[in-house]
Each structure stands twice: as C-alpha cells, then as structure tokens.
Design a protein around this motif. Sequence first.
Motif, PDB file in Angstrom:
ATOM      1  N   ILE B  61      30.984 -18.872  27.497  1.00  0.00           N
ATOM      2  CA  ILE B  61      29.599 -18.813  27.035  1.00  0.00           C
ATOM      3  C   ILE B  61      28.862 -19.981  27.671  1.00  0.00           C
ATOM      4  O   ILE B  61      29.253 -21.134  27.511  1.00  0.00           O
ATOM      5  N   ARG B  62      27.829 -19.665  28.447  1.00  0.00           N
ATOM      6  CA  ARG B  62      27.084 -20.776  29.046  1.00  0.00           C
ATOM      7  C   ARG B  62      25.583 -20.478  29.040  1.00  0.00           C
ATOM      8  O   ARG B  62      25.152 -19.327  29.086  1.00  0.00           O
ATOM      9  N   ARG B  63      24.855 -21.557  28.964  1.00  0.00           N
ATOM     10  CA  ARG B  63      23.404 -21.401  28.986  1.00  0.00           C
ATOM     11  C   ARG B  63      22.937 -21.458  30.424  1.00  0.00           C
ATOM     12  O   ARG B  63      23.328 -22.323  31.191  1.00  0.00           O
ATOM     13  N   VAL B  68      21.392 -17.004  27.624  1.00  0.00           N
ATOM     14  CA  VAL B  68      22.783 -17.376  27.392  1.00  0.00           C
ATOM     15  C   VAL B  68      23.629 -16.254  27.974  1.00  0.00           C
ATOM     16  O   VAL B  68      23.387 -15.080  27.680  1.00  0.00           O
ATOM     17  N   VAL B  84      26.913 -23.713  21.969  1.00  0.00           N
ATOM     18  CA  VAL B  84      25.808 -23.324  22.849  1.00  0.00           C
ATOM     19  C   VAL B  84      25.007 -22.208  22.200  1.00  0.00           C
ATOM     20  O   VAL B  84      23.775 -22.250  22.113  1.00  0.00           O
ATOM     21  N   LEU B  85      25.731 -21.219  21.716  1.00  0.00           N
ATOM     22  CA  LEU B  85      25.050 -20.062  21.141  1.00  0.00           C
ATOM     23  C   LEU B  85      24.406 -20.394  19.796  1.00  0.00           C
ATOM     24  O   LEU B  85      23.303 -19.939  19.491  1.00  0.00           O
ATOM     25  N   ALA B  88      21.216 -21.889  20.617  1.00  0.00           N
ATOM     26  CA  ALA B  88      20.216 -21.083  21.318  1.00  0.00           C
ATOM     27  C   ALA B  88      19.843 -19.815  20.538  1.00  0.00           C
ATOM     28  O   ALA B  88      18.664 -19.501  20.379  1.00  0.00           O
ATOM     29  N   ILE B 168      16.839 -15.957  25.372  1.00  0.00           N
ATOM     30  CA  ILE B 168      16.713 -16.703  24.114  1.00  0.00           C
ATOM     31  C   ILE B 168      15.371 -16.367  23.465  1.00  0.00           C
ATOM     32  O   ILE B 168      14.328 -16.535  24.098  1.00  0.00           O
TER      33      ILE B 168
END
Lengths: 788, 268, 166
Positions: B61-63, B68, B84-85, B88, B168
């Motif tokens: 999982i990356r922004r 995302v 991260v999630l 976001a 997002i």
Amino acid sequence: MSATGIGAPVLRREDKRYITGKGQYVDDVNRYGQAHAFFLRSPHAHARILSIDTAEAEAEPGVVAVYTGQHLADDKVGGLICGWMIHSKDGSPMKAGPHPALAQGKVRYVGDHVAVVIADTYSEAKDAAEKIVVDYEVLDAVVDTAGARTAGGEPVHEVAPDNTVFEFHLGNREPTEAAFARAAHVTKIDLVNNRLIPNAMEPRAAVGDWDAGTDTFTLYTTSQNPHVARLVLSAFIGIAPEHKLRVIAPDVGGGFGSKIFIYAEETVCVWAAKKVGRPVKWCAERTEAFLSDAHGRDHVTHAELATDAGGRVIGLKVHTVANLGAYLSTFSSSVPTYLYAPLLSGQYDIPAIYVEVDAVYSNTAPVDAYRGAGRPEATFVIERLMEVAARELGKDPAEFRRQNFVTSFPHQTPVIMCYDVGDYAASLDKALATVDYVGFPARRAESERRGMLRGLGFSAYIEACGIAPSAAVGSLGAGVGLWESAEVRVNPVGTVEVLTGSHSHGQGHETTFAQLVSDRLGIPIDNVSIVHGDTDKVQMGMGTYGSRSGAVGMSAIVKALDKIETKARKVAGHVLEAAEGDIEFKDGKFTVKGTDKSIDFASVALQAYVAHKFNGQELEPGLKEGAFYDPTNFTFPSGVHICEVEIDPDTGVTRIERWVAVDDFGVLINPMIVEGQVHGGIAQGVGQALFEGTVYDSSGQLLTASYMDYQMPRAYDFPRFSVETTETRCPSNPLGIKGCGEAGAIAAPPAVINAITDALGHEDIAMPATPRAVWRAIRRTPQKMAAE
Amino acid sequence: MYAFNYHRPASLAEASAVLVANADAKFMAGGQTLLPAMKLRLANPSDLVDLVALRAELSGIRREGDRVVIGAMTRHGEIATSDVLLAAIPALAGMAAIVGDPAVRSRGTMGGSLANNDPAADYPAAALALGATIVTDRREIAADHYFLGLFETALEEGEIITAIAWPIPKRAGYEKFRNPASRYAMVGVFVAERADGAVRVTVTGAGASGVFRATDFETALTADFSSAALAGVAASPEGLNTDIHADAEYRAHLVGVMARRAVAAATA
Amino acid sequence: MPTVSMTVNGKTVRRDVDPRTLLVNFLRNDLRLTGTHVGCDTSQCGACVVHADGRAIKSCTSLALSCDGMAVTTIEGLATGADLHPMQEAFRQHHGLQCGYCTPGMIMTAIDLVARKGHHLDEHTIREELEGNICRCTGYHNIVKAVAAGAEAMKAPAEVPAMAAE
Ligand SMILES: Cc1cc2nc3c(=O)[nH]c(=O)nc-3n(C[C@H](O)[C@H](O)[C@H](O)COP(=O)(O)OP(=O)(O)OC[C@H]3O[C@@H](n4cnc5c(N)ncnc54)[C@H](O)[C@@H]3O)c2cc1C
Ligand code: FES
Ligand code: FES
C-alpha cells in the motif's frame, strides 16, 4: 465441603485433552484399511424412485461398492424405528410408516438417503456418486405444518392417508370447558414454535468395523447413548446380536438431542463393513447435517387461558399441530406428547387443562428431541399466555404470575405431573432484584430519549427432567426403561473406576461424577476415573439427554457406592477385629467407634483383594459393585429468567441488554459447570427467539442449509449473563439434584419475545424475531410508529 | 472439490498463459471465495493458478500523490491496519476491517474481491463511489466501466488485476448492515465527497444486479452533505433483492438508514 | 502428485498430495494432527483455525499446496512439554469449553487476537473478534472471560512459550 467434593467449582478434568488437541472424536478414529462412504441424497422432497442405475458409478476409480435400499432389503436389514408408542384419543396406535436406512421405492425429504458409495477415498466416493443415475417421478411435497392434514395429493406414508400420525390428547375436557364458560376473561394466542436445526459443532460421524475372525462388529459413532444404539441396531435393525456388536461413542462434540437417535448413516456403515470386508468411515459435511440431522420443535398452536374476575387462572386449552417430518425418528413421538402436554401447567396452579396435539408427516427432515424437547414448546405457550393475559388485565406481569404460582407441595396438576417441591416466588424475587426491576421505567425512558425502544420480558419456567420411573413411562408408551446403571470398581490400590451408562458430550461428567465419588469415599479426585461411552466396558445404560445424568446417572453411582461402603465396612471390621456395626466411615477412614483404631480406604481395598483377614467363603473377596437406579419421580427444575432488550426502530435490530437467570436446580454438584450449562442453554434459546429460522420452500427444498443462511448465535449477540440460583432440595433422589442442562433453552424464548412485545406495544411478532420481522412489526404498531 | 491441476507461476506472464491455454482455468489469490465455492462443487476449474508466488510483487500500500495504490494481493487485514490508508482514506480501511472475520482477512485479498464482484461484497461500493482505477497486467479500467452485473466484470480471459488505485476523497463513510447469517453486506452504503466536490452514493448487497449508484441520494447530498439532507430521500424497492433475510422494501428502507449513518460517519 | 513441504509445529514435513488436499485434511489425515477440527463447509465456523506464518487462518479454506514453505502451528504445537500455553490454561480456568470441539480454533484465534490487539482486551473487542468462531455449547460467556484472562496472562514473559511471539 472439600476442594473437590460436592458443591465445589472443580476445574474440569477432561479439559486437558481438549485444549491440547488430544480429544478423540469419531472423525479422529482411523482404522487400518478403512474405506470411505458417501451418501447420495434425494434432491427431491417427495418422489417415487423408478430406477437406480449404479453400474457407471461402480466402475469409477477407487470405488469398492455401491449399495441401495434393495441390498438392505436383500440382507433383511430392518428399518429405523420409533421407540415410543403413542395412541390417539380414539385408542388407535400411531401410524408409523416404514423407515429404511436407504430409500426403498420412495424418497420423502430432500436429503433422504438414496444410495451409498464406498470407495478408497472420500473424494472418490463423492465423485462416483455423481455417476449414479436415478429416475424419479416427482410428487407434490407436503411442507406446511398447519396444512399437512389437508394437503391432498399423495400422502407421505400410505399408512397415514391424511398425513396424520396420531391425534393425542391429555387433561380434562369437561372441567376445562366449564372453566372457560364461567371465565371473566379469556386470553387467546396463536403461536408458531419455529423449526430449529441443532448444529452441534461436531458433525455426525461413524466408523463401522467388522472382525472376520470373531464375526464381531464395532461401531464408533457420535452418540449420546451408545447402549440404546446397540440395542436398536441389534434387536430391531438386526445388524448383529448384542454380544457381537460393540458401540463406542468416544469424545462427542455436542449433541443437544440430535445425537440420541439411531440414524441411517451409522446403520449403513456398520452393515457395509462386513459386506466390503473393510472398515467404513463416514463423516457428515455441514450441509448434510442441516439436511439430515433430526430437527427440533415445529409446532403451530392455538391456546386460550381463562381467568376469573380476581385474576386467577382457572383454565387452559391448547391445540397444537406438531410436524414430525418425513419419518418417525427414534423418540419423535414422545416429544410433542408426554414431554410437552404435561408441562403446560407451568409454575401455576391451574385447575383445568385440556390439550390436543395432532402430529403430522411432511416432506421435511424428521423432527425429534432438541435441547428441552417439548418443554420449551410448552413453556413458550404458557409464558406467552401469562404475559399477554397480564397485559390484557392491566396487571404487572410479575405479580400476575406470583398470584397464580403453585405454593403448596406436592401439587398434582391436571396433566399427569405431580410437582414435588419448589419455591417459585423465591426465584422471582431474586430475579426482580438482580435485574433492577424498579429501575426499568427510567432505563426505558433513557432509551426512548435516544430514539430506541426498550422492553422487559419474563419467563417463569418449569421443566421435568430425569424422565422416570420406568414403569410409569412404560405405561405411557416408552419402549425402554429410563433408569441408569453404574458400576464402581475399586482397584487393590484404592483407585476407583466408575462405569456409567450415561454419556458426556460437553457436560463434564468426568469431573462431576468424580467429585461425587471423591467426596463419598474420601479419596483424592485424581484417584477416580469415569468410564463411559463403550458398550464393551459399561454393560448397559440409557445415555444422556433430558438433563437426566445428574439426577438419574449420579444416583445410580450413589447406590453402587452404598454397596461399596457396606462391603468395605465388613472388610474393615475383619481387619480391625471389630463388629461391623462398630465401624464408622468418615473422610476416607474406617474407625472403630470410640477408639483410635482405624484403616484408610485404600488399605481396605487391598485387604478386600488379598482376602487374608476374612473367610472367603463367608465374605466374597474383591470390591466391585453395580447398581441400577430407577427414580421415583421426575425432577422439576424451575426458575425465572428476565430479558431486557433494546430495539433500534430504524433497522429492527434487537440487542439484549440484560439477562438475569435465577434457577432452582436443587443441590449443585459443581456450580461452575452448572453455570456453563445455563449460559449455553440461554444462547440456544435466544437463537431460537431471534436468529434461527428453518426455511423450506413450497417444493420442500431447504433454503437454510448452511451457515450462509442459517444464523448461528455468535459471541457479539450476547451481553454478559447474570446467572444465580435458589435451592429447594429434590426429594426424589438421594443427592437432591434436579438437572440443569436444558433450563436455559426452555426459559429463554418466551423471555425474549415477551421483552420484544413489551417494547413494541403489541403481540404480533413470531420467532425468529429477525431485524426484518421486528421492523415490520414496528410498522404495525399504531402508537409507536417509528420515525422513518 | 473436483480434481484439478495445480500451478504456481512465478510471473504474471506465466500465470496469464495458463488461463489463456485452458478455458476452465482460474486464478486463486486468497482462496476465500474460490475454495468455498469449489468445496461445494459450485466452481469446477480444470486448472488452478495459485498467485501466491506473486504476492511480493502484487501487494503493498503506497501513496502516490492524490491516490493510494493498493496491490491486488494485499490482504484485507493489511489494508485495515495500514497507516498510509488510515490517514488518507479511513473509510476504506474501516471497510476492510469488517470484511469477513479475522481469519478471512488474513488470507482474502482486495484484488480477489474485486475480480469476483460478489453482489454482497464490500469493496465494489467503495470502488464505484471513490472512482477507483482497476489496474491489470494489460490496462487500466475505471470503476465506472468495470462492474458489469452479478459476478460480472470488464476483466478479459486471463487478465490479472495487479493493483487498485484509489483517489483520496475529501471525506467518505461506509455503513454496512450485515446479512445476519453470512455476515456479508445485506445492505452496504458508501458515501463520498470526492476531491473535486462530486458526491457519490453507492449501494452494495441490495441490488438484484450488483453494486449501483443511488442518484437521488447523490443529488440531495450535493446540495448539502449532511444526514439531515437525506431526511426526505427514500430508495425505491424496484430492482432490489428479496430473499429469506430481507425483502426489497426492507432493503430499500435500510439503504436510507445506512446512507444517513454513512454520512454521519463521513462528517464526524 | 505434487509435493508439499512446510514446517508444522517446528518440524519439517514433506508429503506428496492430491492437489485438492486442504490444509486441514493434510494436518488431520497426512500428519494425524487431529486437534484441528472441521465444523462447516462454508468457511464460517472457525473450528479449523491454525496459524500460518504467524497469522490465524482457516485451514479448511487453504490448499496444503498454497502453504508450501510456510510455518504452521496447530493446537498441538502450543504447549511446551507439560506447560500449557497461557491461553490454553485460561480456557481451562474459566470453563471456556464444554464439548471441546470448537476449542482448538477458539484458542488459536484468541492467540492471534492478542498478537494483533494486545493484552488488554475489552469485552466488546473480544466478542467482535470472535465473529468467525462458532460455539454451540458455551453461550460464549466463559470463552470471552477466558480470552481476556489469557491475553493478560500472555503478558508475563516468563510464562510465554516461544510460540506466542509470532
Ligand atoms: C466467512 C467469509 C466471510 C466473508 N465475508 C465477506 C464480507 O463481509 N464482505 C466481502 O466483501 N467479502 C467477504 N468474504 C469474501 C472475502 O472478502 C474474499 O477474500 C474475497 O471475496 C475474495 O478474495 P480472495 O483473495 O480470497 O480471492 P479468491 O477466492 O482467490 O478468488 C476469487 C475470484 O477472483 C479471481 N481472482 C483472484 N485474484 C485475482 C486477480 N488478482 N486478478 C484476477 N482475478 C483474480 C479468482 O479467479 C476467483 O474467481 C468472506 C469470505 C468468507 C470465507
Ligand atoms: S471448518 Fe473451517 S471455518 Fe468451519
Ligand atoms: S465447546 Fe462445544 S462447540 Fe464450543
């Protein structure tokens, strides 16, 4: 009270193996060379079998044999039986249709057994079963309980042209009619007691084995009563004479009634083991359990309660249609009759009661005893009536009940039962205090401020456990006696093995029974082992159901222990050179009265076996005694459960906010285990009231055949339960115990529904009260139209 | 379960090739949908292509700027707890936290769920509301063009989802009324106010042909993004499921209730 | 038949299997580790829960072949010799089991819960987290108590066998 004696919350001795994964359930049993069975089941609810072609299946890889009903018939294997004869009001015997273990000519419900495939592996058996070609002539299905008698079309069984098994009645018609004629008020209700699917977490399983050398059979089976299984398989089905058939029920993962009965699959496994010359194993998939385990309940009832001007109940009239499904399962006929009608008086002094029960066949799974068996159905009727009557009369439901409680004992009801002892008001008072009844209006107001509906419901139940005495139940039609056996074997070193005819599948007998023995003999509990579940070890027994193991099973042990003590005194007398009458037995020690001359139990045991100190012709060596105990009466546990719910009118979701149980189980052997039994029973009863609905469609397909559609109670469905007890000692057995296994399941459903109807302000809601049902019911509430 | 051939490819190309070569082959990610179906003999693949060896490649999982990106093999449990999630798109993490039970969440994947497009699954509601992009080994598919009905998606034979890109939103919320038995969504409503101000309200579990947009609710919320704005808005039972647990009318009613609660969650 | 190898309760095992062998069948039938149970066909009851690479999974919903190379722990692998895992002990102390059939799955789920959510578990959390584990006997009351107590007990490092570190 010693740390391990009667009344102590002793930790369970059986737990060690379960928490380490070392339990031995039937599916954990593997016999050398075993083959696997898969049952081809009927996809139709009602059909004639025109032909079955197994040739292609037999040619599939791994297949050992394929059998149909014809093979059973050729081998003269008898059908499954119903062991309780009920006579109709006109005196005619119930109409029992044939129940072959594999269908012969007709299938009668979805899941009925058409053929069995036996193969090297389970996958191969299942694959090959798809190659069996069955030509069916599909018939109209009878599904609806209330409509079964007028369904028309081909009846489920030829012997019952209008699908009626029997028309039973009990009580006193004329006095009841007279009471209604002079009643100041009559309360009427129509109820459905919803069909339930038991769902013990361990699916049923069987391993049949045959020893060619001795021509003996062994059946490992998930049974609550292996001896009854052996008796039926031997005497009625004709697998083998009893001395050639060993039935073992090892660890059993819950039963709740569903594992009392003798089923087609175990019959076929043990029979086929000889035919194929290999052990044959079968373990149900959960879907098969849904389809073919005996279901529970399924009543449609109209009931009326007559009260006089002072608010005293003067009469009760009940008419019930009970759906027994496609075949009469082992004890099915007793459930809506003698386990139901005699309990309809509840905790109340009702002078006139008349009950009619019409039992019907339908193209659905057989229905038989499920936790409570008849008593939850009876309690639902009387406790809904009492609640509704109180509301109609403008009385407080607790006080209305109190006004009508039986207060003097023994009390003879108009429906067989003679209540021996009880203090119903004591349980009610304690429950009212625990739930904080006086604080309820404030809690309701607080809920309403949040836009929620709050309700409180009572259930003051009585049940009858330890069905007995045998002569009495025999006169009512039972095919067996309902005593229990015990054998106490004292080893020369003073350790003790107790063989019991009852069976534990979660109840903790290895602990409670050992507590009794340890307490009585004054020996460490670790020196006692409890043996059950094997017909080669325990000679005969009646198993565990109807909350009978304490009241009947333990009483048999007491009786055997009495004999042990008598014999041991004699031995001690010889060793201590004193008259038998001068020997005192206390805390595991035999003492000559008034002296310090004593000998402990273990030494007496040794002396009994070495037999050096007495004349072996006058006193037999050894220390082993057996007993059969036949109780003098049922036991009558009772209590009050109070349920408080909060309903979200937006969604129809009901949350249980409080649960108070105050039960009178008589003397408690192990309060920890008793509490656990109550918790489990409540959860099952709440399951019935809120979640568990069995749905067959009009063609007889079971729509709730997995956990995707049948809602099992889960952890977040419950609050913390508050469980307390009161005690009146049971006079009909030496320990004073009444039984606790079913109370929760009996008490809970009316408590929940009474709470929901209290919240709704009307009585129009059926079980299970699912969110949709409650949401719809709220919309039928004139004064409480929800803000939608 | 019927017999099948088992494959454990080490590359996307290899995996896709097995499917192209065998009409009855199937991918398996977490197996939490496929294996139950196979056990009940409802699914019958000739070949099973286990994507387990591609997990490293296809999960995480990356922004990426205003999106995302979640690898297809990322498990529900990982999604639910991703910092991260959670920062976001907390509504999506919250959704993952109530997919099935903990053990299901430790095997089941986002890609598997979106490939399967069960009408009672949760992620389709989020994907359609947030405007997710389904990234495959061949192309990128906008959510608006991806869901084609019950268990139907725009995926072609042998096409593998590799990642899902989630724009997002300004705010979002999800409320689920569980099927009392299966615990899947009986009615799930996702509301989102996207970065560009567009409002989406999507419904899963209720529709006879899978996830759909509740446009009346969108209109009301576009004017005023508050639960109060939904007071007079009702969903129509038309096109909603009726089964033993809920009829269409009750489901329609629940759409309204869940929508109000989802907005409340989004604006909390 | 393809070959699968994995570490089960610390021991490496290698077997040829029919591809359709589920992990639970592999454990029960090939390895005779029968403590892991099967209670349903729809992946809902949790009687089959084991740990795979440290996470609770339903072994009825995983192929043995998919677990190739993994470290699997079953109920049989929790105790160290005669010393029970604190969660096992808690179930016994609090009468968290009756027939025992759901128990192995409950215990494995509970240990995983502690690994994910820590040692101080409120009742609400425990009840929610047991969503995938069905018990027909206990009404859950004592299971909930046992899980809370077991979680606390797992804190004391001296009492925690290596397993719990997963
Ligand atoms: C008890 C239980 C409860 C559940 N509750 C819910 C719930 O509440 N809500 C919910 O949404 N879901 C629920 N699920 C389903 C769960 O979320 C599954 O994990 C998910 O639907 C499928 O993911 P998977 O990785 O297990 O896919 P798999 O079962 O492996 O595959 C599913 C399908 O997708 C295909 N597929 C998988 N991965 C890919 C890919 N990368 N590219 C292309 N095709 C692919 C497969 O071929 C297969 O057809 C539940 C499942 C169970 C067992
Ligand atoms: S057996 Fe695995 S969840 Fe029921
Ligand atoms: S203890 Fe029997 S199912 Fe849980």
